[in-house]
Design a protein around this motif. Structure first.
Motif, mmCIF file in Angstrom:
data_model
loop_
_atom_site.group_PDB
_atom_site.id
_atom_site.type_symbol
_atom_site.label_atom_id
_atom_site.label_comp_id
_atom_site.label_asym_id
_atom_site.label_seq_id
_atom_site.Cartn_x
_atom_site.Cartn_y
_atom_site.Cartn_z
ATOM 1 N N ARG A 1 5.237 -0.626 11.563
ATOM 2 C CA ARG A 1 5.405 -1.145 10.139
ATOM 3 C C ARG A 1 6.779 -1.118 9.869
ATOM 4 N NH1 ARG A 1 0.991 -0.917 11.932
ATOM 5 N NH2 ARG A 1 1.740 -2.856 12.630
ATOM 6 N N ALA A 2 7.562 -0.105 10.231
ATOM 7 C CA ALA A 2 9.090 -0.127 9.733
ATOM 8 C C ALA A 2 9.765 -1.444 10.379
ATOM 9 C CB ALA A 2 9.654 1.065 10.264
ATOM 10 N N ALA A 3 9.558 -1.725 11.676
ATOM 11 C CA ALA A 3 9.947 -2.728 12.365
ATOM 12 C C ALA A 3 9.637 -4.203 11.713
ATOM 13 C CB ALA A 3 9.499 -2.886 13.840
ATOM 14 N N PHE A 4 8.255 -4.268 11.076
ATOM 15 C CA PHE A 4 8.232 -5.622 10.596
ATOM 16 C C PHE A 4 8.801 -5.430 9.225
ATOM 17 C CE2 PHE A 4 5.717 -7.579 7.019
ATOM 18 C CZ PHE A 4 5.447 -8.778 7.678
ATOM 19 N N LEU A 5 8.945 -4.511 8.575
ATOM 20 C CA LEU A 5 9.661 -4.718 7.141
ATOM 21 C C LEU A 5 11.276 -4.871 7.461
ATOM 22 C CD1 LEU A 5 7.851 -1.454 5.203
ATOM 23 C CD2 LEU A 5 8.034 -4.106 4.487
ATOM 24 N N ALA A 6 11.738 -4.194 8.367
ATOM 25 C CA ALA A 6 13.071 -4.443 8.849
ATOM 26 C C ALA A 6 13.533 -5.817 8.871
ATOM 27 C CB ALA A 6 13.723 -3.588 9.734
ATOM 28 N N LEU A 7 12.552 -6.479 9.600
ATOM 29 C CA LEU A 7 12.723 -8.005 9.825
ATOM 30 C C LEU A 7 12.586 -8.665 8.720
ATOM 31 C CD1 LEU A 7 13.091 -10.284 11.826
ATOM 32 C CD2 LEU A 7 10.565 -10.192 12.269
ATOM 33 N N TRP A 8 11.618 -8.386 7.922
ATOM 34 C CA TRP A 8 11.310 -9.132 6.714
ATOM 35 C C TRP A 8 12.435 -8.942 5.739
ATOM 36 C CZ3 TRP A 8 11.285 -8.206 1.318
ATOM 37 C CH2 TRP A 8 10.611 -9.296 0.550
ATOM 38 N N CYS A 9 13.068 -7.808 5.563
ATOM 39 C CA CYS A 9 14.280 -7.449 4.916
ATOM 40 C C CYS A 9 15.620 -8.331 5.123
ATOM 41 C CB CYS A 9 14.894 -6.029 4.764
ATOM 42 S SG CYS A 9 13.679 -5.071 3.754
ATOM 43 N N LEU B 1 10.259 0.927 3.406
ATOM 44 C CA LEU B 1 11.119 1.132 4.699
ATOM 45 C C LEU B 1 11.568 2.402 4.874
ATOM 46 C CD1 LEU B 1 11.903 0.158 7.467
ATOM 47 C CD2 LEU B 1 13.942 -1.140 6.383
ATOM 48 N N ARG B 2 12.108 2.811 3.783
ATOM 49 C CA ARG B 2 13.000 4.215 3.754
ATOM 50 C C ARG B 2 11.914 5.321 3.948
ATOM 51 N NH1 ARG B 2 13.293 7.840 0.147
ATOM 52 N NH2 ARG B 2 12.617 6.250 -1.357
ATOM 53 N N ARG B 3 11.031 5.061 3.033
ATOM 54 C CA ARG B 3 10.023 5.974 3.032
ATOM 55 C C ARG B 3 9.223 6.356 4.477
ATOM 56 N NH1 ARG B 3 8.769 3.957 -2.027
ATOM 57 N NH2 ARG B 3 6.922 3.023 -1.199
ATOM 58 N N ILE B 4 8.735 4.998 5.138
ATOM 59 C CA ILE B 4 8.226 5.160 6.295
ATOM 60 C C ILE B 4 8.995 5.796 7.410
ATOM 61 C CG2 ILE B 4 7.733 3.692 8.173
ATOM 62 C CD1 ILE B 4 6.466 1.545 6.199
ATOM 63 N N LEU B 5 10.455 5.439 7.417
ATOM 64 C CA LEU B 5 11.270 5.974 8.489
ATOM 65 C C LEU B 5 11.219 7.598 8.290
ATOM 66 C CD1 LEU B 5 14.141 3.419 8.489
ATOM 67 C CD2 LEU B 5 12.338 3.816 10.237
ATOM 68 N N ALA B 6 11.448 8.082 6.950
ATOM 69 C CA ALA B 6 11.473 9.385 6.679
ATOM 70 C C ALA B 6 10.150 9.913 7.020
ATOM 71 C CB ALA B 6 11.707 9.476 5.269
ATOM 72 N N ASP B 7 9.154 9.442 6.891
ATOM 73 C CA ASP B 7 7.569 10.039 7.120
ATOM 74 C C ASP B 7 7.463 10.198 8.594
ATOM 75 O OD1 ASP B 7 7.068 10.235 4.544
ATOM 76 O OD2 ASP B 7 5.853 8.465 4.323
ATOM 77 N N THR B 8 8.250 9.402 9.277
ATOM 78 C CA THR B 8 8.178 9.648 10.769
ATOM 79 C C THR B 8 8.539 10.906 11.338
ATOM 80 O OG1 THR B 8 10.175 8.791 11.422
ATOM 81 C CG2 THR B 8 8.529 7.139 11.405
ATOM 82 N N GLY B 9 9.176 11.457 10.647
ATOM 83 C CA GLY B 9 9.609 12.838 10.937
ATOM 84 C C GLY B 9 10.707 12.830 12.331
ATOM 85 N N LEU B 10 11.071 11.698 12.758
ATOM 86 C CA LEU B 10 12.085 11.341 13.700
ATOM 87 C C LEU B 10 13.509 11.621 13.092
ATOM 88 C CD1 LEU B 10 10.394 8.649 15.515
ATOM 89 C CD2 LEU B 10 10.302 11.023 16.290
ATOM 90 N N PHE C 1 11.707 -7.512 -2.782
ATOM 91 C CA PHE C 1 12.766 -6.920 -1.874
ATOM 92 C C PHE C 1 13.144 -5.423 -2.104
ATOM 93 C CE2 PHE C 1 17.202 -5.818 -0.712
ATOM 94 C CZ PHE C 1 17.322 -6.480 0.748
ATOM 95 N N ASN C 2 13.091 -4.985 -3.453
ATOM 96 C CA ASN C 2 13.236 -3.579 -3.615
ATOM 97 C C ASN C 2 12.068 -2.877 -3.160
ATOM 98 O OD1 ASN C 2 15.901 -3.656 -4.898
ATOM 99 N ND2 ASN C 2 15.080 -4.217 -6.795
ATOM 100 N N VAL C 3 10.825 -3.272 -3.329
ATOM 101 C CA VAL C 3 9.618 -2.548 -2.870
ATOM 102 C C VAL C 3 9.832 -2.467 -1.354
ATOM 103 C CG1 VAL C 3 7.209 -2.684 -2.692
ATOM 104 C CG2 VAL C 3 8.300 -3.066 -4.959
ATOM 105 N N GLU D 1 17.203 -11.237 3.239
ATOM 106 C CA GLU D 1 18.777 -11.051 2.844
ATOM 107 C C GLU D 1 19.602 -12.190 3.440
ATOM 108 O OE1 GLU D 1 20.123 -7.466 4.840
ATOM 109 O OE2 GLU D 1 19.483 -6.141 3.354
ATOM 110 N N ALA D 2 19.136 -12.920 4.466
ATOM 111 C CA ALA D 2 19.740 -14.291 5.050
ATOM 112 C C ALA D 2 19.478 -15.256 3.880
ATOM 113 C CB ALA D 2 19.264 -14.560 6.245
ATOM 114 N N LYS D 3 18.240 -15.338 3.235
ATOM 115 C CA LYS D 3 17.939 -16.239 2.410
ATOM 116 C C LYS D 3 18.718 -15.853 1.189
ATOM 117 C CE LYS D 3 12.887 -16.818 3.498
ATOM 118 N NZ LYS D 3 11.649 -16.674 3.066
ATOM 119 N N LEU D 4 18.978 -15.073 0.816
ATOM 120 C CA LEU D 4 20.040 -14.611 -0.221
ATOM 121 C C LEU D 4 21.433 -15.116 0.063
ATOM 122 C CD1 LEU D 4 20.147 -13.248 -3.137
ATOM 123 C CD2 LEU D 4 20.690 -11.208 -2.056
#
Length: 65
Positions: free
Chosen positions: A20-28, A53-62, A46-48, A32-35
């Motif tokens: 999920r994080a990889a998908f959101l990172a690509l979308w972001c 993405l930040r929360r998902i990465l934190a939730d992985t515990g990695l 974009f903010n959501v 950003e490229a459009k902007l």
């Protein structure tokens, strides 16, 4: 997927979160490229996405370093 630093395997839940994080990172990145190209973007979406993405990465515990 093997984690070289920690020398342990990811859980299924961690792998799903990282997908999920990889998908959101690509979308972001695409948004950003459009902007940068002068296109309008939905800043609320974009903010959501970046906060999610930040929360998902934190939730992985990695480690994030």
């Amino acid at each position: 997927m093997e984690l070289s630093k920690a020398s342990r395997r990811m859980t299924t839940q961690q792998e799903l979160l990282l997908r999920r994080a990889a998908f959101l990172a690509l979308w972001c990145e695409t948004t950003e490229a459009k902007l940068v190209n002068g296109e309008d973007i939905d800043i609320d979406a974009f903010n959501v996405a970046t906060n999610t993405l930040r929360r998902i990465l934190a939730d992985t515990g990695l480690p994030l370093n």
